[in-house]
Scaffold this motif. Structure first.
Motif, PDB file in Angstrom:
ATOM      1  N   GLU A  97       0.824  -1.207   0.000  1.00 32.13           N
ATOM      2  CA  GLU A  97       0.000   0.000   0.000  1.00 32.13           C
ATOM      3  C   GLU A  97       0.860   1.261   0.000  1.00 32.13           C
ATOM      4  OE1 GLU A  97      -0.505  -2.576   2.048  1.00 32.13           O
ATOM      5  OE2 GLU A  97      -2.362  -3.362   1.164  1.00 32.13           O
ATOM      6  N   ALA A  98       2.109   1.119   0.453  1.00 24.72           N
ATOM      7  CA  ALA A  98       3.005   2.277   0.511  1.00 24.72           C
ATOM      8  C   ALA A  98       3.712   2.544  -0.809  1.00 24.72           C
ATOM      9  CB  ALA A  98       4.040   2.059   1.615  1.00 24.72           C
ATOM     10  N   LEU A  99       3.599   1.617  -1.767  1.00 21.96           N
ATOM     11  CA  LEU A  99       4.225   1.810  -3.073  1.00 21.96           C
ATOM     12  C   LEU A  99       3.612   3.017  -3.783  1.00 21.96           C
ATOM     13  CD1 LEU A  99       4.319  -1.863  -4.432  1.00 21.96           C
ATOM     14  CD2 LEU A  99       6.302  -0.485  -3.783  1.00 21.96           C
ATOM     15  N   PRO A 100       4.387   3.715  -4.600  1.00 20.86           N
ATOM     16  CA  PRO A 100       3.808   4.795  -5.399  1.00 20.86           C
ATOM     17  C   PRO A 100       2.688   4.239  -6.292  1.00 20.86           C
ATOM     18  CG  PRO A 100       6.213   4.805  -5.540  1.00 20.86           C
ATOM     19  CD  PRO A 100       5.828   3.538  -4.855  1.00 20.86           C
ATOM     20  N   PRO A 101       1.688   5.055  -6.644  1.00 19.50           N
ATOM     21  CA  PRO A 101       0.639   4.586  -7.565  1.00 19.50           C
ATOM     22  C   PRO A 101       1.273   4.091  -8.866  1.00 19.50           C
ATOM     23  CG  PRO A 101       0.064   6.711  -6.617  1.00 19.50           C
ATOM     24  CD  PRO A 101       1.468   6.442  -6.203  1.00 19.50           C
ATOM     25  N   ILE A 102       0.785   2.948  -9.340  1.00 20.66           N
ATOM     26  CA  ILE A 102       1.395   2.312 -10.517  1.00 20.66           C
ATOM     27  C   ILE A 102       0.414   2.355 -11.688  1.00 20.66           C
ATOM     28  CG2 ILE A 102       2.233   0.121 -11.473  1.00 20.66           C
ATOM     29  CD1 ILE A 102       3.258  -0.467  -8.579  1.00 20.66           C
ATOM     30  N   THR A 103       0.905   2.822 -12.840  1.00 17.80           N
ATOM     31  CA  THR A 103       0.087   2.897 -14.051  1.00 17.80           C
ATOM     32  C   THR A 103       0.725   2.059 -15.150  1.00 17.80           C
ATOM     33  OG1 THR A 103      -0.662   5.138 -13.514  1.00 17.80           O
ATOM     34  CG2 THR A 103      -0.886   4.420 -15.807  1.00 17.80           C
ATOM     35  N   LEU A 104      -0.068   1.194 -15.753  1.00 16.62           N
ATOM     36  CA  LEU A 104       0.356   0.384 -16.900  1.00 16.62           C
ATOM     37  C   LEU A 104      -0.201   1.035 -18.162  1.00 16.62           C
ATOM     38  CD1 LEU A 104       1.395  -2.053 -18.462  1.00 16.62           C
ATOM     39  CD2 LEU A 104      -0.593  -3.350 -17.673  1.00 16.62           C
ATOM     40  N   SER A 105       0.692   1.440 -19.065  1.00 13.15           N
ATOM     41  CA  SER A 105       0.282   2.143 -20.290  1.00 13.15           C
ATOM     42  C   SER A 105       0.348   1.219 -21.497  1.00 13.15           C
ATOM     43  CB  SER A 105       1.200   3.351 -20.532  1.00 13.15           C
ATOM     44  OG  SER A 105       1.195   4.221 -19.425  1.00 13.15           O
ATOM     45  N   ALA A 109      -3.285  -6.311 -21.150  1.00 13.05           N
ATOM     46  CA  ALA A 109      -3.108  -5.428 -19.994  1.00 13.05           C
ATOM     47  C   ALA A 109      -4.079  -5.793 -18.871  1.00 13.05           C
ATOM     48  CB  ALA A 109      -3.292  -3.970 -20.402  1.00 13.05           C
ATOM     49  N   GLN A 110      -5.301  -6.116 -19.220  1.00 12.24           N
ATOM     50  CA  GLN A 110      -6.281  -6.501 -18.206  1.00 12.24           C
ATOM     51  C   GLN A 110      -5.879  -7.802 -17.514  1.00 12.24           C
ATOM     52  OE1 GLN A 110      -9.811  -6.544 -20.658  1.00 12.24           O
ATOM     53  NE2 GLN A 110     -10.329  -4.406 -20.185  1.00 12.24           N
ATOM     54  N   ALA A 111      -5.340  -8.739 -18.292  1.00 12.73           N
ATOM     55  CA  ALA A 111      -4.878 -10.003 -17.712  1.00 12.73           C
ATOM     56  C   ALA A 111      -3.709  -9.764 -16.765  1.00 12.73           C
ATOM     57  CB  ALA A 111      -4.481 -10.970 -18.820  1.00 12.73           C
ATOM     58  N   VAL A 112      -2.770  -8.906 -17.171  1.00 11.93           N
ATOM     59  CA  VAL A 112      -1.608  -8.605 -16.335  1.00 11.93           C
ATOM     60  C   VAL A 112      -2.031  -7.864 -15.068  1.00 11.93           C
ATOM     61  CG1 VAL A 112       0.533  -7.254 -16.228  1.00 11.93           C
ATOM     62  CG2 VAL A 112       0.020  -8.629 -18.253  1.00 11.93           C
ATOM     63  N   GLN A 113      -2.922  -6.917 -15.215  1.00 13.39           N
ATOM     64  CA  GLN A 113      -3.442  -6.189 -14.063  1.00 13.39           C
ATOM     65  C   GLN A 113      -4.015  -7.154 -13.030  1.00 13.39           C
ATOM     66  OE1 GLN A 113      -7.196  -4.154 -14.668  1.00 13.39           O
ATOM     67  NE2 GLN A 113      -6.492  -2.375 -13.486  1.00 13.39           N
ATOM     68  N   ASP A 114      -4.764  -8.128 -13.508  1.00 12.02           N
ATOM     69  CA  ASP A 114      -5.373  -9.117 -12.615  1.00 12.02           C
ATOM     70  C   ASP A 114      -4.295  -9.988 -11.949  1.00 12.02           C
ATOM     71  OD1 ASP A 114      -7.822 -10.541 -11.635  1.00 12.02           O
ATOM     72  OD2 ASP A 114      -6.869 -12.207 -12.707  1.00 12.02           O
ATOM     73  N   MET A 115      -3.270 -10.384 -12.720  1.00 14.89           N
ATOM     74  CA  MET A 115      -2.194 -11.224 -12.167  1.00 14.89           C
ATOM     75  C   MET A 115      -1.411 -10.475 -11.090  1.00 14.89           C
ATOM     76  SD  MET A 115      -0.816 -12.938 -15.712  1.00 14.89           S
ATOM     77  CE  MET A 115      -1.902 -13.941 -16.736  1.00 14.89           C
ATOM     78  N   TRP A 116      -1.117  -9.207 -11.336  1.00 11.77           N
ATOM     79  CA  TRP A 116      -0.360  -8.425 -10.349  1.00 11.77           C
ATOM     80  C   TRP A 116      -1.187  -8.190  -9.086  1.00 11.77           C
ATOM     81  CZ3 TRP A 116       2.019  -4.403 -14.265  1.00 11.77           C
ATOM     82  CH2 TRP A 116       3.133  -4.991 -14.898  1.00 11.77           C
ATOM     83  N   GLN A 117      -2.480  -7.990  -9.256  1.00 12.65           N
ATOM     84  CA  GLN A 117      -3.361  -7.823  -8.091  1.00 12.65           C
ATOM     85  C   GLN A 117      -3.436  -9.117  -7.290  1.00 12.65           C
ATOM     86  OE1 GLN A 117      -5.162  -5.238  -6.705  1.00 12.65           O
ATOM     87  NE2 GLN A 117      -5.791  -6.708  -5.132  1.00 12.65           N
ATOM     88  N   LYS A 118      -3.634 -10.224  -7.989  1.00 16.57           N
ATOM     89  CA  LYS A 118      -3.802 -11.523  -7.320  1.00 16.57           C
ATOM     90  C   LYS A 118      -2.503 -12.023  -6.697  1.00 16.57           C
ATOM     91  CE  LYS A 118      -4.949 -16.348  -8.394  1.00 16.57           C
ATOM     92  NZ  LYS A 118      -5.329 -17.285  -9.486  1.00 16.57           N
ATOM     93  N   GLY A 163      -0.696  -8.440  -4.776  1.00 22.73           N
ATOM     94  CA  GLY A 163      -1.522  -7.541  -3.978  1.00 22.73           C
ATOM     95  C   GLY A 163      -1.362  -6.081  -4.366  1.00 22.73           C
ATOM     96  N   VAL A 164      -0.895  -5.843  -5.581  1.00 25.38           N
ATOM     97  CA  VAL A 164      -0.602  -4.484  -6.041  1.00 25.38           C
ATOM     98  C   VAL A 164      -1.758  -3.948  -6.888  1.00 25.38           C
ATOM     99  CG1 VAL A 164       0.971  -3.071  -7.408  1.00 25.38           C
ATOM    100  CG2 VAL A 164       1.865  -4.950  -6.029  1.00 25.38           C
TER     101      VAL A 164
END
Length: 558
Positions: free
Chosen positions: A400-408, A419-428, A431-432
């Motif tokens: 939660e302390a990491l800087p906000p992360i944007t995938l372009s 990108a949506q698949a990667v977003q889901d993998m990084w979240q799962k 926890g990012v």
């Protein structure tokens, strides 16, 4: 234009699309008048119509507005797809992928392979009828090597003696090892023997410029018209920006007798579903690579119907980190984000184009060992460990302390789904939380070049068939290296490889360099690319190289 060579598509592909593909057909739908019933007792006496000669007009979709149509400035596939048809170098790669004399009628290398003497063809002309001269090549190469002109591909000419020194201001232009000794003779001296040099001379950074036109009109390449002179099989006659380009056969081309197409019409439609719809309706002759993608929802059904063409390509799809922006200034955090991706799931369930999982940078066509890769795919436990270590090094107490992360990524269906698949993998897996951001290509790429991103989709397709082409991108922070990563030890290995004459030893040096690059992880490799397309089967003679480039010089409709 007549539709005589497009009727093939209607029966075969309509069945595919009706089967449930989410492709809109309304925009380009065509209607056919119902046939009138014949009166009873009558018969026709009209002779059968003669077979119609197919129109030799090729209709394509270039997908995105070219960033430039100046051979010394382009770096993208949409621009190069035009340039490879309109310009020609000293050599041209033939149908078997072998460089052959093109604008040069004769090529004489010295015994030590350090000097090449090229003789320009007597009948080589520009599209305005001017003769192509050796001076046009010398001046064009020196233009690329003038740093103020901003050529991102200047490093492709560093094999020429003193080219790099001239680009960095440490040598004068006259010291560069390219010299027109007269109108017909070009002498090139190299820094070191370069076994792939004749492949390089078929690449657009080595193409000539019409010295007379360029001198009189600095903006010659910005519009179609009398100032836009080229020396290839086709000439640019129309450029409606963001809408359409038209190429016509160049009557002054030295090998015009072997060019069968009279015209190439290139639409600019940034939607894969519309492109496939237009192919279905007979309004295009090609859909997919090299400039676009076949819609992902259509892939499986097209495969089952035998309508999809898939061939391997020497290219690697990757995401790039801006290594000067937190948190990706930390190597372990970059590694964590890479290890947390399930590449196998992406190629099997998202892209579906026969791609190979990539955990290395150089394609297996160049380093066969890279089919196995340099690290494990989807190593979630390792990813969590590295993220924790990296956060501790940077003083982050939690994710939660990491800087906000944007995938372009650039606006395109395939990029969105990856990108949506990667977003889901990084979240799962980590926890990012990751925000997704997409932009139209020209705006997107400008931001990437200027470092206005954190992590962004990119990749590389080979310009010539040697692993150095994938590694030299990262030699310095300049040119096509948008990651801002550089390492002296890496650059030293590349320099050592250039001086190594033993092929096996050179390969080992380059593999050591690749391992160093992958370990530092300025980019996340995803998969090794493939060329995927569907086309009008009446279209013959299109040449697709192992690098994914397409040549229409020999194309025709039967």
């Amino acid at each position: 234009m007549g539709k005589s060579h497009h009727a093939w598509w209607n029966k075969s592909i309509k069945a595919v699309l009706i089967a449930g593909l989410s492709v809109s057909l309304t925009a380009c739908a065509q209607t056919k008048p119902a046939e009138q019933p014949q009166a009873a007792g009558t018969k026709t006496t009209e002779p059968a119509p003669a077979a119609k000669t197919p129109d030799q007009v090729l209709r394509l979709n270039n997908f995105t507005e070219p960033l430039s149509l100046h051979p010394g400035l382009i770096t993208d596939v949409w621009s190069s797809n035009v340039i490879f048809q309109t310009f020609e170098g000293l050599t041209r790669t033939d149908k078997d992928g072998v460089p052959q004399p093109a604008i040069a009628s004769e090529i004489k290398p010295s015994d030590d392979l350090l000097t090449y003497t090229f003789t320009i063809r007597d009948n080589a002309k520009w599209s305005n009828g001017d003769p192509v001269t050796a001076h046009d090549f010398e001046n064009a190469w020196k233009w690329v090597l003038d740093a103020k002109n901003g050529s991102e591909y200047a490093y492709q000419l560093y094999y020429v003696k003193n080219a790099e020194a001239a680009f960095s201001g440490k040598a004068k232009p006259e010291d560069i090892g390219v010299k027109a000794t007269d109108d017909k003779t070009l002498v090139v001296t190299l820094e070191n023997p370069t076994p792939f040099f004749l492949e390089l001379t078929a690449f657009y950074s080595y193409f000539p410029l019409n010295t007379k036109v360029v001198s009189a009109n600095p903006d010659w390449a910005k519009e179609a018209g009398p100032n836009y002179t080229s020396n290839g099989p086709f000439k640019l006659t129309q450029w409606e920006h963001k809408t359409k380009l038209v190429l016509e056969k160049n009557e002054h081309y030295w090998d015009a007798d072997n060019v069968k197409l009279s015209k190439i019409e290139m639409n600019i439609i940034n939607d894969a579903n519309t492109e496939l719809s237009m192919l279905e309706n007979g309004d295009l002759d090609w859909a997919g690579a090299p400039t676009g993608n076949v819609p992902l929802d259509a892939m499986q059904t097209l495969k089952e119907k035998g309508l999809l063409e898939i061939t391997p390509k020497a290219g690697t799809y990757w995401y790039e980190f801006n290594t000067e922006q937190k948190p990706f200034n930390n190597k372990k955090i970059r590694q964590a984000f890479s290890y947390a991706i399930n590449r196998k799931d992406i190629v099997e369930n998202v892209t579906q184009g026969g791609e190979l999982v990539a955990t290395a940078i150089v394609p297996p066509t160049m380093f066969a060992e890279n089919e196995k890769g340099l690290f494990a795919d989807n190593d979630v436990e390792k990813a969590k460990q590295l993220l924790a270590e990296g956060m501790k090094e940077e003083g982050y107490a939690s994710v939660e302390a990491l800087p906000p992360i944007t995938l372009s990524y650039n606006t395109e269906e395939a990029q969105t789904k990856i990108a949506q698949a990667v977003q889901d993998m990084w979240q799962k897996n980590l926890g990012v939380h990751v925000k997704l951001e997409n932009q139209e290509w020209n705006v997107y790429y400008e931001n990437i070049k200027n470092g206005k991103y954190q992590v962004a989709r990119m990749g590389w397709t080979g310009d010539f068939n040697d692993p150095i082409n994938f590694l030299e991108i990262f030699r310095t922070k300049e040119g096509n290296n948008h990651t801002r990563w550089e390492k002296k030890e890496f650059a030293d290995l590349l320099a050592a490889s250039a001086k190594e004459g033993d092929a096996a030893k050179r390969k080992a040096i380059l593999q050591d360099a690749e391992k160093m690059l992958v370990d530092d992880m300025p980019v996340i490799p995803f998969y090794f690319k493939s060329t995927v397309y569907a086309k009008n089967p009446n279209l013959k003679g299109v040449v697709i190289s192992g690098l994914g480039n397409v040549q229409y010089k020999w194309a025709y409709f039967e």
